[in-house]
Design a protein around this motif. Sequence first.
Motif, PDB file in Angstrom:
ATOM      1  N   SER A  85      -5.820 -82.174  39.645  1.00  0.00           N
ATOM      2  CA  SER A  85      -7.028 -82.302  38.822  1.00  0.00           C
ATOM      3  C   SER A  85      -7.800 -80.985  38.771  1.00  0.00           C
ATOM      4  N   PHE A  86      -7.819 -80.241  39.891  1.00  0.00           N
ATOM      5  CA  PHE A  86      -8.484 -78.946  39.925  1.00  0.00           C
ATOM      6  C   PHE A  86      -7.810 -77.978  38.957  1.00  0.00           C
ATOM      7  N   ILE A  87      -6.483 -77.929  38.970  1.00  0.00           N
ATOM      8  CA  ILE A  87      -5.743 -77.021  38.098  1.00  0.00           C
ATOM      9  C   ILE A  87      -5.947 -77.392  36.632  1.00  0.00           C
ATOM     10  N   VAL A  88      -5.859 -78.691  36.330  1.00  0.00           N
ATOM     11  CA  VAL A  88      -6.012 -79.148  34.946  1.00  0.00           C
ATOM     12  C   VAL A  88      -7.407 -78.815  34.426  1.00  0.00           C
ATOM     13  N   MET A  89      -8.452 -79.154  35.197  1.00  0.00           N
ATOM     14  CA  MET A  89      -9.818 -78.929  34.750  1.00  0.00           C
ATOM     15  C   MET A  89     -10.175 -77.450  34.707  1.00  0.00           C
ATOM     16  N   THR A  90      -9.525 -76.640  35.551  1.00  0.00           N
ATOM     17  CA  THR A  90      -9.801 -75.202  35.537  1.00  0.00           C
ATOM     18  C   THR A  90      -9.447 -74.591  34.193  1.00  0.00           C
ATOM     19  N   PHE A  91      -8.336 -75.012  33.602  1.00  0.00           N
ATOM     20  CA  PHE A  91      -7.902 -74.428  32.342  1.00  0.00           C
ATOM     21  C   PHE A  91      -8.261 -75.306  31.135  1.00  0.00           C
ATOM     22  N   GLN A 125     -12.778 -71.014  40.500  1.00  0.00           N
ATOM     23  CA  GLN A 125     -12.726 -71.808  39.273  1.00  0.00           C
ATOM     24  C   GLN A 125     -13.760 -71.320  38.265  1.00  0.00           C
ATOM     25  N   PHE A 126     -14.954 -71.000  38.749  1.00  0.00           N
ATOM     26  CA  PHE A 126     -16.022 -70.523  37.870  1.00  0.00           C
ATOM     27  C   PHE A 126     -15.628 -69.212  37.194  1.00  0.00           C
ATOM     28  N   LEU A 127     -15.029 -68.274  37.949  1.00  0.00           N
ATOM     29  CA  LEU A 127     -14.600 -66.993  37.384  1.00  0.00           C
ATOM     30  C   LEU A 127     -13.520 -67.190  36.328  1.00  0.00           C
ATOM     31  N   ILE A 128     -12.592 -68.115  36.600  1.00  0.00           N
ATOM     32  CA  ILE A 128     -11.535 -68.406  35.617  1.00  0.00           C
ATOM     33  C   ILE A 128     -12.143 -68.980  34.347  1.00  0.00           C
ATOM     34  N   TRP A 129     -13.136 -69.878  34.488  1.00  0.00           N
ATOM     35  CA  TRP A 129     -13.820 -70.443  33.325  1.00  0.00           C
ATOM     36  C   TRP A 129     -14.443 -69.341  32.469  1.00  0.00           C
ATOM     37  N   VAL A 130     -15.139 -68.417  33.124  1.00  0.00           N
ATOM     38  CA  VAL A 130     -15.812 -67.344  32.383  1.00  0.00           C
ATOM     39  C   VAL A 130     -14.801 -66.484  31.642  1.00  0.00           C
ATOM     40  N   ILE A 131     -13.736 -66.070  32.335  1.00  0.00           N
ATOM     41  CA  ILE A 131     -12.735 -65.185  31.722  1.00  0.00           C
ATOM     42  C   ILE A 131     -12.010 -65.884  30.571  1.00  0.00           C
ATOM     43  N   VAL A 132     -11.516 -67.101  30.830  1.00  0.00           N
ATOM     44  CA  VAL A 132     -10.787 -67.831  29.793  1.00  0.00           C
ATOM     45  C   VAL A 132     -11.703 -68.181  28.633  1.00  0.00           C
ATOM     46  N   GLY A 133     -12.946 -68.585  28.934  1.00  0.00           N
ATOM     47  CA  GLY A 133     -13.896 -68.921  27.882  1.00  0.00           C
ATOM     48  C   GLY A 133     -14.203 -67.750  26.977  1.00  0.00           C
ATOM     49  N   LEU A 134     -14.417 -66.560  27.562  1.00  0.00           N
ATOM     50  CA  LEU A 134     -14.694 -65.372  26.763  1.00  0.00           C
ATOM     51  C   LEU A 134     -13.495 -65.006  25.893  1.00  0.00           C
ATOM     52  N   PHE A 162     -13.530 -65.043  21.809  1.00  0.00           N
ATOM     53  CA  PHE A 162     -13.169 -63.823  21.076  1.00  0.00           C
ATOM     54  C   PHE A 162     -12.054 -64.120  20.074  1.00  0.00           C
ATOM     55  N   VAL A 163     -11.063 -64.885  20.513  1.00  0.00           N
ATOM     56  CA  VAL A 163      -9.951 -65.231  19.620  1.00  0.00           C
ATOM     57  C   VAL A 163     -10.447 -66.085  18.455  1.00  0.00           C
ATOM     58  N   ALA A 164     -11.303 -67.082  18.756  1.00  0.00           N
ATOM     59  CA  ALA A 164     -11.803 -67.982  17.710  1.00  0.00           C
ATOM     60  C   ALA A 164     -12.615 -67.231  16.667  1.00  0.00           C
ATOM     61  N   GLN A 165     -13.412 -66.259  17.103  1.00  0.00           N
ATOM     62  CA  GLN A 165     -14.260 -65.526  16.167  1.00  0.00           C
ATOM     63  C   GLN A 165     -13.506 -64.422  15.440  1.00  0.00           C
ATOM     64  N   SER A 166     -12.576 -63.762  16.126  1.00  0.00           N
ATOM     65  CA  SER A 166     -11.891 -62.604  15.541  1.00  0.00           C
ATOM     66  C   SER A 166     -10.733 -62.987  14.630  1.00  0.00           C
ATOM     67  N   PHE A 167      -9.928 -63.940  15.063  1.00  0.00           N
ATOM     68  CA  PHE A 167      -8.702 -64.250  14.326  1.00  0.00           C
ATOM     69  C   PHE A 167      -8.835 -65.446  13.388  1.00  0.00           C
ATOM     70  N   PHE A 168      -9.739 -66.374  13.735  1.00  0.00           N
ATOM     71  CA  PHE A 168      -9.881 -67.567  12.896  1.00  0.00           C
ATOM     72  C   PHE A 168     -11.189 -67.584  12.117  1.00  0.00           C
ATOM     73  N   GLY A 169     -12.091 -66.631  12.413  1.00  0.00           N
ATOM     74  CA  GLY A 169     -13.352 -66.549  11.679  1.00  0.00           C
ATOM     75  C   GLY A 169     -14.279 -67.703  11.932  1.00  0.00           C
ATOM     76  N   LEU A 170     -14.147 -68.366  13.082  1.00  0.00           N
ATOM     77  CA  LEU A 170     -14.988 -69.516  13.392  1.00  0.00           C
ATOM     78  C   LEU A 170     -16.268 -69.057  14.063  1.00  0.00           C
ATOM     79  N   PRO A 205     -12.567 -74.767  29.796  1.00  0.00           N
ATOM     80  CA  PRO A 205     -12.925 -73.766  28.773  1.00  0.00           C
ATOM     81  C   PRO A 205     -12.498 -74.166  27.368  1.00  0.00           C
ATOM     82  N   LEU A 206     -11.330 -74.814  27.265  1.00  0.00           N
ATOM     83  CA  LEU A 206     -10.885 -75.276  25.951  1.00  0.00           C
ATOM     84  C   LEU A 206     -11.852 -76.309  25.384  1.00  0.00           C
ATOM     85  N   LEU A 207     -12.317 -77.218  26.240  1.00  0.00           N
ATOM     86  CA  LEU A 207     -13.255 -78.247  25.790  1.00  0.00           C
ATOM     87  C   LEU A 207     -14.585 -77.631  25.374  1.00  0.00           C
ATOM     88  N   PHE A 208     -15.101 -76.678  26.184  1.00  0.00           N
ATOM     89  CA  PHE A 208     -16.380 -76.053  25.872  1.00  0.00           C
ATOM     90  C   PHE A 208     -16.307 -75.255  24.573  1.00  0.00           C
TER      91      PHE A 208
END
Length: 434
Positions: free
Chosen positions: A20-26, A240-249, A253-261, A29-32
């Motif tokens: 559950s820790f591994i699943v929620m870690t990654f 876990q918090f550091l992974i959230w920040v890195i993956v979230g950023l 960046f991908v959503a705004q740069s490549f998909f224009g969202l 950020p996708l949910l947020f």
Amino acid sequence: MKTLSLIIKREFIAKVRNKSFIVMTFLSPLLFVGMAVLIGFLASMNKDSITQIAIHDEAGYLKNDFKSDKFIKYTDLSAMPFEVAKDTASNSYEGLLYIPKVDSLQQLLDKVEYISEDSPSIEFISDVETVIDSALTSDNLKRLGFDAQKIDEAKANSELKLSKFSGGESLKGLNEIKVAIGGVMGYLIMMFIIIYGNFVMRSVIEEKTNRIIEIIISSVKPFQLMMGKIIGNSLAGILQFLIWVIVGLILMFVAQSFFGLQMGAASVDPAAMEMAQQSANISKLQSYVTEIMNLPIALMVVSFIIYFIGGYFLYSSLYAAIGAAVDSETDSQQFLLPIIMPLMLAVYIGFFTVINDPHGTVATVFSIIPFTSPIVMLMRIPFGVPVWQLILSMVLLFATFTFVVWFASKIYRVGILMYGKKPTWGELFKWLKY
């Protein structure tokens, strides 16, 4: 120390290997990021839609005062009989603004009616009332012999200039920015305490339920076990918090740069953005950036780390004691309120007191009290805090943490081997004497 390090390692590895820790870690950020994109998409949909409002003005007093814009379009159905206009509006419009026939404009003070199936927004009601009030006020001025147009031309909009005794210029809204910066840091600490404090409590309860604790306690001291759980879970939480920040950023960046969202409700149409950029005062923006850069950023970062560690250890000790005293999470609910209340009080004090009087008695006292200082003091630091208050607050925080660890370890030592009975507050106080 070797035993403590082994316990920390065991808790850390057990936590990070948990599925559950591994699943929620990654997944988190996708949910947020997905939620932010969804909010931006829905906001853009709302801006593209136009609210259709029908008007039936029997007297013809106000129909020309309601002006359509890019969000609301008013359609005049006054030529129709009222019942026909009402039926038409119920099928093709959001609502019908009914202005009955009266002898004078002043009689419309409380007679205008808005008819719709759904309740209108407060903003729409306020806009309609503003139009009516403006028309009635102009009519009053004419009846009293005043020229309403000249009165409007005579109105002035003043702008208060803010400056400092040192001679520098101050800026509007700077206090709100300072509170927002401190509030974000304080909120992160509060959420970390609540989430990972519960992890510590669940870990203790789980070992009690599985009867593993008797074996563990035969090899280590209860105090070492409690501290190992607190530190081990905190390290897993920080990872876990550091992974959230890195993956979230990266995802943003991908959503705004490549998909224009666009993220959040800040999604607006390009034309509006271009107009806002053209009308923006660049020099004022630079002044805000300069003021923010002049904040004690290094002190804020160091203080955040210190209060982050001190606040988490302080509250996690209490969570561990509660976990030792009960047999299930359901039983723990009666003991959690006294832990959460100081955190909620700190947030309330921070947002409703610090912003108005950051150096007042209430803000100062609660920034020194250990149970609220991790949040309130972080909100005060951008405003400038005397060094002695900062040092006193930190010393009291870690002194209280030491006392609470001793206090909690006495409950932990007795409660860790207690089964089958839900303890009362009175019994917890008795355990402190053992």
